[in-house]
Design a protein around this motif. Structure first.
Motif, mmCIF file in Angstrom:
data_model
loop_
_atom_site.group_PDB
_atom_site.id
_atom_site.type_symbol
_atom_site.label_atom_id
_atom_site.label_comp_id
_atom_site.label_asym_id
_atom_site.label_seq_id
_atom_site.Cartn_x
_atom_site.Cartn_y
_atom_site.Cartn_z
ATOM 1 N N LYS A 73 4.879 5.764 7.019
ATOM 2 C CA LYS A 73 3.484 5.482 6.682
ATOM 3 C C LYS A 73 2.904 4.361 7.522
ATOM 4 C CE LYS A 73 3.812 7.196 1.951
ATOM 5 N NZ LYS A 73 3.625 6.892 0.512
ATOM 6 N N CYS A 74 3.775 3.685 8.218
ATOM 7 C CA CYS A 74 3.350 2.621 9.136
ATOM 8 C C CYS A 74 4.063 2.830 10.461
ATOM 9 C CB CYS A 74 3.700 1.244 8.569
ATOM 10 S SG CYS A 74 3.024 0.933 6.930
ATOM 11 N N ASN A 121 9.095 3.335 2.978
ATOM 12 C CA ASN A 121 8.509 4.407 3.786
ATOM 13 C C ASN A 121 8.107 3.960 5.180
ATOM 14 O OD1 ASN A 121 8.738 6.304 1.645
ATOM 15 N ND2 ASN A 121 6.878 5.454 0.743
ATOM 16 N N ARG A 123 -7.136 0.016 -0.177
ATOM 17 C CA ARG A 123 -6.023 -0.924 -0.369
ATOM 18 C C ARG A 123 -6.452 -2.148 -1.169
ATOM 19 N NH1 ARG A 123 -4.057 -2.937 5.060
ATOM 20 N NH2 ARG A 123 -2.581 -4.004 3.664
ATOM 21 N N SER A 158 0.407 -0.726 4.380
ATOM 22 C CA SER A 158 0.522 0.181 3.242
ATOM 23 C C SER A 158 0.409 -0.542 1.903
ATOM 24 C CB SER A 158 1.859 0.935 3.296
ATOM 25 O OG SER A 158 2.931 0.044 3.101
ATOM 26 N N LYS A 181 -1.090 -2.727 -1.157
ATOM 27 C CA LYS A 181 -2.383 -2.855 -1.845
ATOM 28 C C LYS A 181 -2.485 -4.236 -2.492
ATOM 29 C CE LYS A 181 -2.916 2.087 -2.800
ATOM 30 N NZ LYS A 181 -3.142 3.119 -3.831
ATOM 31 N N CYS A 195 7.122 1.021 6.131
ATOM 32 C CA CYS A 195 6.173 -0.096 6.162
ATOM 33 C C CYS A 195 6.920 -1.395 5.813
ATOM 34 C CB CYS A 195 5.041 0.126 5.165
ATOM 35 S SG CYS A 195 3.930 1.481 5.654
#
Length: 464
Positions: free
Chosen positions: A329-330, A340, A431, A389, A391, A342
């Motif tokens: 995801k990153c 994931n 985010r 990623s 928040k 990130c």
């Protein structure tokens, strides 16, 4: 001789209406040569005397030294054939019977002309003795005979024969026939022996494609072929007849139904999509060089294994964090597998964010920033970008001065002002969340100026 010619023509016409076959290959046979008539058997008083001088050519036989018989026959099945024989001779030796035990007497009756027409049923032993050259036979039949102008009678015939076949069509034949006369006076038309020697020709077999195999045995009578294939062709000469050869014009092994395998990959050329390159069956004979399950023509990385979903190339990992870009995801920021791909937000990063957040200054009773606050907001945005990623929740707080409703609205407005600025700096709006708590969550006393200053604040928290 003119009488024999007429007889020959009549016999040929009759044979033309026959519906049988001379043998299994050629439907007709014609024999011609010389014949000899021996009247001694009628004059003999015993069987022994009849055959004691069977081959006494000089004393007993009547022979015309020219073509004197013709036989035309057709096969009727099971080694039997039926034919007609026409013959001509001259009787110059007539053997009279013994009188008072005296020797036979041979007289010349005056060159009497002899004619005979005989029907012959012949049985051949050739197939029984399994010979291709020697053809012994036995025959029976009947006929009608003429001697001179006034003597004629029917006879019941039987005898033996032998033919030596030079080849499939031509043979040298001999036949000896005993003719039993039915005339009351044996002196008029005696019982006698007639011998036939000459050449026999078999003919009439059909071989339309001229391949040496008769049409009746030829499974492909219109196309020249081979004996081992019942007359059917093997165009490419690979030992597989064309009707069973998937590639009849190109030689190939039986295991591939007569098709070649040019590249030797075990896949016949007719179903090989890559004839000149070894390949795999599942790819119709095309190769998969790197063995990744994607055939080369569809593989963007022919020499490197990779998934089919990525065109046969390995998935990239741009940030080198061991999380493939497809799952990362990153993808441009190194992270952890657990997150994931990130980066994990550290407590230190949260502390830095809040240290900066404490220095955000607003105009009095407003949600507008003082000028010196913008570098602080930019620093916060930079930290948030390190964790693309993650928040965050932005919380606004006030001191206890003023009315509660006002303080609530002010804190909410200030939290949203920070959020809006960060979004302007490139932080994804999804985010961020913003919420004001007014004066409800003080971190210090509101009885002192310093305490109130601490309570007027913005906090940044990680949303998990």
């Amino acid at each position: 001789m003119k009488h024999l010619n007429k007889l020959l023509v009549a016999m040929l016409m009759l044979a033309g209406f026959s519906s049988q076959a001379q043998d299994s290959n050629n439907p007709w046979a014609i024999s011609f040569g010389v014949n000899a008539v021996d009247t001694r058997v009628s004059a003999a008083s015993s069987l022994e005397n009849q055959f004691s001088e069977f081959f006494n050519f000089n004393d007993n036989w009547n022979v015309v030294p020219s073509l004197s018989f013709v036989n035309v026959s057709r096969y009727v099945g099971d080694n039997f054939s039926f034919g007609l024989t026409g013959s001509f001779n001259k009787i110059t030796r007539f053997v009279n019977p013994r009188v008072n035990n005296e020797d036979f007497t041979v007289v010349n009756p005056g060159d009497l002309e002899y004619y005979a027409v005989d029907a012959v049923v012949n049985y051949s032993f050739m197939s029984l003795i399994k010979s291709k050259k020697i053809d012994p036979s036995v025959h029976i039949g009947g006929g009608y005979n003429w001697i001179g102008d006034d003597i004629s009678a029917g006879t019941l015939n039987g005898g033996l024969g032998l033919t030596y076949w030079f080849n499939e069509f031509l043979g040298l034949s001999y036949r000896a026939t005993y003719k039993q006369s039915f005339e009351d006076s044996r002196l008029d038309m005696p019982s006698h022996m007639q011998h036939f020697a000459g050449l026999t020709f078999k003919f009439g077999g059909s071989d339309k494609d001229n391949d040496g195999i008769y049409d009746k045995d030829d499974a492909c009578p219109e196309v020249a072929g081979l004996k081992q294939f019942n007359g059917c062709p093997d165009t490419d000469g690979d030992g597989i007849e064309d009707s069973k050869d998937t590639c009849p014009e190109v030689a190939g092994p039986a295991e591939y139904n007569g098709c070649p395998d040019t590249d030797g990959d075990g896949i016949a050329d007719n179903v090989d999509a890559c004839v000149d390159v070894k390949g795999l069956k599942e790819f119709n004979g095309c190769p998969d060089t790197d063995g990744d399950g994607t055939q080369d023509k569809n593989d963007k990385c022919v020499d490197v294994k990779g998934p089919k979903e990525n065109g046969g190339c390995p998935w990239p990992d741009r940030d080198g964090d061991k999380v493939l870009d497809k799952d990362d995801k990153c993808p441009d920021v190194a992270g952890t597998v657990a997150n994931n791909g990130c980066p994990e937000v550290t407590e230190e990063a949260i502390k830095r964010l809040n240290d900066y957040a404490k220095t955000i200054l607003f105009d009095s009773n407003k949600d507008s920033f003082q000028q010196q606050t913008y570098p602080v907001l930019q620093a916060i945005a930079a930290i948030l970008k390190e964790y693309p990623s993650a928040k965050f929740a932005i919380e606004g707080h006030t001191d206890s001065d003023g009315k509660d409703d006002f303080n609530q609205r002010l804190s909410d407005a200030r939290a949203n002002a920070v959020k809006s600025y960060l979004i302007e700096q490139g932080i994804d709006q999804f985010r961020l969340s913003a919420l004001g708590f007014g004066e409800t969550r003080p971190i210090d006393t509101n009885n002192t100026k310093a305490g109130k200053a601490n309570n007027r604040r913005v906090e940044v928290k990680l949303v998990k």
